[in-house]
Design a protein around this motif. Structure first.
Motif, PDB file in Angstrom:
ATOM      1  N   MET B   1     -80.996  10.866  11.190  1.00 38.16           N
ATOM      2  CA  MET B   1     -80.724  12.146  12.032  1.00 38.16           C
ATOM      3  C   MET B   1     -79.806  12.923  11.028  1.00 38.16           C
ATOM      4  SD  MET B   1     -78.860  12.817  15.479  1.00 38.16           S
ATOM      5  CE  MET B   1     -79.067  14.476  16.640  1.00 38.16           C
ATOM      6  N   ILE B   2     -79.095  12.471  10.289  1.00 43.37           N
ATOM      7  CA  ILE B   2     -78.406  13.110   9.030  1.00 43.37           C
ATOM      8  C   ILE B   2     -78.226  12.459   7.886  1.00 43.37           C
ATOM      9  CG2 ILE B   2     -76.930  14.808  10.348  1.00 43.37           C
ATOM     10  CD1 ILE B   2     -74.748  13.010  10.130  1.00 43.37           C
ATOM     11  N   ASP B   3     -78.640  12.847   6.797  1.00 42.93           N
ATOM     12  CA  ASP B   3     -78.964  12.103   5.501  1.00 42.93           C
ATOM     13  C   ASP B   3     -77.765  12.171   4.782  1.00 42.93           C
ATOM     14  OD1 ASP B   3     -79.011  14.487   4.354  1.00 42.93           O
ATOM     15  OD2 ASP B   3     -81.120  14.533   3.807  1.00 42.93           O
ATOM     16  N   ASP B   4     -77.752  11.618   3.639  1.00 35.87           N
ATOM     17  CA  ASP B   4     -76.589  11.446   2.688  1.00 35.87           C
ATOM     18  C   ASP B   4     -76.013  12.780   2.221  1.00 35.87           C
ATOM     19  OD1 ASP B   4     -74.852   9.697   1.413  1.00 35.87           O
ATOM     20  OD2 ASP B   4     -75.668  10.630  -0.680  1.00 35.87           O
ATOM     21  N   ILE B   5     -77.061  13.805   1.809  1.00 38.21           N
ATOM     22  CA  ILE B   5     -76.776  15.007   1.580  1.00 38.21           C
ATOM     23  C   ILE B   5     -75.898  15.975   2.581  1.00 38.21           C
ATOM     24  CG2 ILE B   5     -77.516  17.251   0.579  1.00 38.21           C
ATOM     25  CD1 ILE B   5     -79.393  15.749  -0.899  1.00 38.21           C
ATOM     26  N   ASP B   6     -76.491  15.771   3.891  1.00 40.36           N
ATOM     27  CA  ASP B   6     -75.863  16.512   4.990  1.00 40.36           C
ATOM     28  C   ASP B   6     -74.333  15.837   5.075  1.00 40.36           C
ATOM     29  OD1 ASP B   6     -77.986  17.709   5.736  1.00 40.36           O
ATOM     30  OD2 ASP B   6     -78.878  16.416   7.083  1.00 40.36           O
ATOM     31  N   ARG B   7     -74.194  14.688   4.900  1.00 40.24           N
ATOM     32  CA  ARG B   7     -72.990  14.058   5.032  1.00 40.24           C
ATOM     33  C   ARG B   7     -71.944  14.697   4.067  1.00 40.24           C
ATOM     34  NH1 ARG B   7     -71.468   9.902   8.829  1.00 40.24           N
ATOM     35  NH2 ARG B   7     -73.441   9.411   9.771  1.00 40.24           N
ATOM     36  N   GLN B   8     -72.480  14.767   2.901  1.00 38.31           N
ATOM     37  CA  GLN B   8     -71.703  15.476   1.658  1.00 38.31           C
ATOM     38  C   GLN B   8     -71.203  16.865   2.074  1.00 38.31           C
ATOM     39  OE1 GLN B   8     -72.975  14.940  -2.489  1.00 38.31           O
ATOM     40  NE2 GLN B   8     -74.221  13.610  -1.836  1.00 38.31           N
ATOM     41  N   ILE B   9     -72.119  17.480   2.508  1.00 42.69           N
ATOM     42  CA  ILE B   9     -71.892  18.921   3.078  1.00 42.69           C
ATOM     43  C   ILE B   9     -70.812  18.997   4.019  1.00 42.69           C
ATOM     44  CG2 ILE B   9     -72.891  21.186   4.008  1.00 42.69           C
ATOM     45  CD1 ILE B   9     -75.682  20.278   2.483  1.00 42.69           C
ATOM     46  N   LEU B  10     -71.255  18.284   5.024  1.00 42.95           N
ATOM     47  CA  LEU B  10     -70.221  18.051   6.197  1.00 42.95           C
ATOM     48  C   LEU B  10     -68.879  17.809   5.944  1.00 42.95           C
ATOM     49  CD1 LEU B  10     -72.637  16.452   9.023  1.00 42.95           C
ATOM     50  CD2 LEU B  10     -71.685  18.868   8.891  1.00 42.95           C
ATOM     51  N   ASP B  11     -68.726  16.794   5.021  1.00 41.06           N
ATOM     52  CA  ASP B  11     -67.456  16.278   4.419  1.00 41.06           C
ATOM     53  C   ASP B  11     -66.551  17.427   3.620  1.00 41.06           C
ATOM     54  OD1 ASP B  11     -67.893  13.901   5.455  1.00 41.06           O
ATOM     55  OD2 ASP B  11     -68.439  12.869   3.566  1.00 41.06           O
ATOM     56  N   ILE B  12     -67.307  18.067   2.829  1.00 39.78           N
ATOM     57  CA  ILE B  12     -66.958  19.296   2.071  1.00 39.78           C
ATOM     58  C   ILE B  12     -66.534  20.290   3.261  1.00 39.78           C
ATOM     59  CG2 ILE B  12     -67.301  21.138   0.586  1.00 39.78           C
ATOM     60  CD1 ILE B  12     -69.300  19.218  -0.757  1.00 39.78           C
ATOM     61  N   LEU B  13     -67.012  20.764   4.177  1.00 41.06           N
ATOM     62  CA  LEU B  13     -66.715  21.791   5.230  1.00 41.06           C
ATOM     63  C   LEU B  13     -65.641  20.994   6.124  1.00 41.06           C
ATOM     64  CD1 LEU B  13     -70.192  22.968   6.332  1.00 41.06           C
ATOM     65  CD2 LEU B  13     -68.387  24.146   5.077  1.00 41.06           C
ATOM     66  N   GLN B  14     -65.526  19.705   6.185  1.00 37.75           N
ATOM     67  CA  GLN B  14     -64.511  19.177   7.164  1.00 37.75           C
ATOM     68  C   GLN B  14     -63.088  19.444   6.272  1.00 37.75           C
ATOM     69  OE1 GLN B  14     -64.552  15.952  10.126  1.00 37.75           O
ATOM     70  NE2 GLN B  14     -65.870  15.025   8.668  1.00 37.75           N
ATOM     71  N   ARG B  38     -79.862  24.015   4.676  1.00 38.18           N
ATOM     72  CA  ARG B  38     -79.429  22.766   5.357  1.00 38.18           C
ATOM     73  C   ARG B  38     -78.430  23.039   6.399  1.00 38.18           C
ATOM     74  NH1 ARG B  38     -80.048  17.366   3.737  1.00 38.18           N
ATOM     75  NH2 ARG B  38     -81.595  16.963   2.029  1.00 38.18           N
ATOM     76  N   ILE B  39     -77.352  23.706   6.037  1.00 39.19           N
ATOM     77  CA  ILE B  39     -76.539  24.206   7.064  1.00 39.19           C
ATOM     78  C   ILE B  39     -76.883  24.901   8.011  1.00 39.19           C
ATOM     79  CG2 ILE B  39     -74.455  25.746   7.127  1.00 39.19           C
ATOM     80  CD1 ILE B  39     -73.453  25.052   4.446  1.00 39.19           C
ATOM     81  N   ARG B  40     -77.992  25.709   8.018  1.00 40.79           N
ATOM     82  CA  ARG B  40     -78.620  26.552   9.089  1.00 40.79           C
ATOM     83  C   ARG B  40     -79.388  25.367  10.218  1.00 40.79           C
ATOM     84  NH1 ARG B  40     -78.875  31.692   8.461  1.00 40.79           N
ATOM     85  NH2 ARG B  40     -80.451  32.846   7.083  1.00 40.79           N
ATOM     86  N   LYS B  41     -80.205  24.422   9.429  1.00 42.60           N
ATOM     87  CA  LYS B  41     -80.511  23.452  10.370  1.00 42.60           C
ATOM     88  C   LYS B  41     -79.280  22.475  10.911  1.00 42.60           C
ATOM     89  CE  LYS B  41     -85.063  23.239   8.055  1.00 42.60           C
ATOM     90  NZ  LYS B  41     -85.741  22.650   6.950  1.00 42.60           N
ATOM     91  N   LEU B  42     -78.438  22.259  10.532  1.00 44.80           N
ATOM     92  CA  LEU B  42     -77.443  21.479  10.844  1.00 44.80           C
ATOM     93  C   LEU B  42     -76.848  22.450  12.303  1.00 44.80           C
ATOM     94  CD1 LEU B  42     -75.495  20.228   7.952  1.00 44.80           C
ATOM     95  CD2 LEU B  42     -76.631  18.682   9.679  1.00 44.80           C
ATOM     96  N   GLU B  43     -76.562  23.847  12.097  1.00 45.55           N
ATOM     97  CA  GLU B  43     -76.238  24.484  13.126  1.00 45.55           C
ATOM     98  C   GLU B  43     -77.280  24.447  14.304  1.00 45.55           C
ATOM     99  OE1 GLU B  43     -73.614  27.340  10.653  1.00 45.55           O
ATOM    100  OE2 GLU B  43     -75.619  27.918  11.106  1.00 45.55           O
ATOM    101  N   GLU B  44     -78.506  24.730  13.869  1.00 42.39           N
ATOM    102  CA  GLU B  44     -79.542  24.564  14.970  1.00 42.39           C
ATOM    103  C   GLU B  44     -79.739  23.328  15.705  1.00 42.39           C
ATOM    104  OE1 GLU B  44     -83.472  25.420  13.051  1.00 42.39           O
ATOM    105  OE2 GLU B  44     -82.806  27.416  12.671  1.00 42.39           O
ATOM    106  N   ARG B  45     -79.197  22.265  15.031  1.00 36.81           N
ATOM    107  CA  ARG B  45     -79.709  20.958  15.698  1.00 36.81           C
ATOM    108  C   ARG B  45     -78.383  20.621  16.524  1.00 36.81           C
ATOM    109  NH1 ARG B  45     -80.729  18.051  10.667  1.00 36.81           N
ATOM    110  NH2 ARG B  45     -79.999  16.276  11.616  1.00 36.81           N
ATOM    111  N   GLY B  46     -77.430  21.542  16.461  1.00 35.32           N
ATOM    112  CA  GLY B  46     -76.304  21.374  17.276  1.00 35.32           C
ATOM    113  C   GLY B  46     -75.283  20.248  16.614  1.00 35.32           C
ATOM    114  N   VAL B  47     -75.620  19.853  15.187  1.00 36.76           N
ATOM    115  CA  VAL B  47     -74.808  18.708  14.560  1.00 36.76           C
ATOM    116  C   VAL B  47     -73.218  19.634  14.232  1.00 36.76           C
ATOM    117  CG1 VAL B  47     -74.528  17.182  12.656  1.00 36.76           C
ATOM    118  CG2 VAL B  47     -76.575  17.651  13.845  1.00 36.76           C
ATOM    119  N   ILE B  48     -73.613  20.664  13.820  1.00 40.93           N
ATOM    120  CA  ILE B  48     -72.572  21.701  13.374  1.00 40.93           C
ATOM    121  C   ILE B  48     -72.286  22.756  14.612  1.00 40.93           C
ATOM    122  CG2 ILE B  48     -71.651  23.783  12.295  1.00 40.93           C
ATOM    123  CD1 ILE B  48     -72.786  22.338   9.657  1.00 40.93           C
TER     124      ILE B  48
END
Lengths: 157, 157
Positions: B1-14, B38-48
């Motif tokens: 559902m979320i890959d390693d790069i997504d996690r890196q992005i999310l961690d930085i945003l956290q 990627r951030i757009r898609k994370l927002e669209e998918r409701g992860v962010i």
DNA sequence: AATGAAATCGCCTGAGT
DNA sequence: ACTCAGGCGATTTCATT
């Protein structure tokens, strides 16, 4: 401590912390540089403590939330019970509360198995903890960090 | 559902949700436009789910926090008990919990007087609420919304 | 403590790989 | 799905009031 313009800025940031500076300036009716200056000062003074992204915990693989009530007898020396709990990454909040239970911790884990492990391995190894009682969250209806504007004035010093 | 790069992005945003896109791109080692996508898609998918500013509640005039346990008997029709509690601005969280008490609400108010008023006027006017029990927070040792990276793999389906 | 000008830097689209 | 290039707009500094 914070004036009306500060409140306006904070309210806009509460809605969306990534709102561009220029957009805030438009809404407040001031120059962007003035807004920047105010935000800087709010950060310096510790009014703004940071900016957080709200992530869906399920997507992150943390589908279970629980509140853990902790009874402990405090001993002098070493870290306090609360400080040791605060070091556990699955623990999002630790509060010292009034009443029979001394502490209240909010934890997020993958599932019930991980909750069990957390309580046994991490909480269990904190010497001062006498007992724990966990309340499982079945469904979260509301969860925000937004602060409501309290009525100003009033009969309080 | 979320890959390693997504996690890196999310961690930085956290760490800081106002981190500029270009800065995230540098840290992750990709082009800014790819990060944006990627951030757009994370927002669209409701992860962010959004971006929040962390404000010092004391500075905002909300020095008292309490957890309110609510016992209720649900009735069909109208709004549920939880939904009615969720409408109260001083209520930051409403959880349906397992156990004797049906709901747990986190509230922030100016002081004890306002807590009393809240319980009497707002909670008191919700028909389905049988009783409430409040736990006052004396001191908050840790309070974060950061999500810990759960161990991936493991023996769970 | 706010403005306005100016420079730096980031955002974001579009084309290409 | 990512990179690169470029125009536009935002951020940020500074002199000024």
């Amino acid at each position: 401590m914070i004036d009306d313009i500060d409140r306006q800025i904070l309210d806009i940031l509460q809605e969306n912390a990534r709102t561009p500076n220029a957009e805030i300036a438009r809404q407040v009716g001031m120059a962007p540089s003035a807004i920047l200056e105010r935000i800087r000062k709010l950060e310096e003074r510790g009014v703004i403590q940071g900016y957080a992204v709200r992530i869906n915990p399920d997507a992150y693989g943390l589908g279970l939330m629980a509140y853990v009530f902790v009874r402990a007898d405090e001993r002098a020396g070493a870290l306090t019970t609360a400080e040791q709990m605060a070091l556990i990454p699955e623990v999002q909040e630790v509060h010292h509360v009034a009443g029979e239970d001394c502490f209240l911790a909010k934890v997020r884990v993958r599932g019930t198995r991980e909750l069990g492990e957390l309580l046994r391995d991490r909480f269990g190894s904190i010497e001062t903890i006498r007992s724990t009682r966990s309340t499982i969250v079945l469904d979260t209806v509301k969860e925000t960090t937004m602060l409501y504007e309290p009525e100003t004035g009033g009969s309080r010093g």
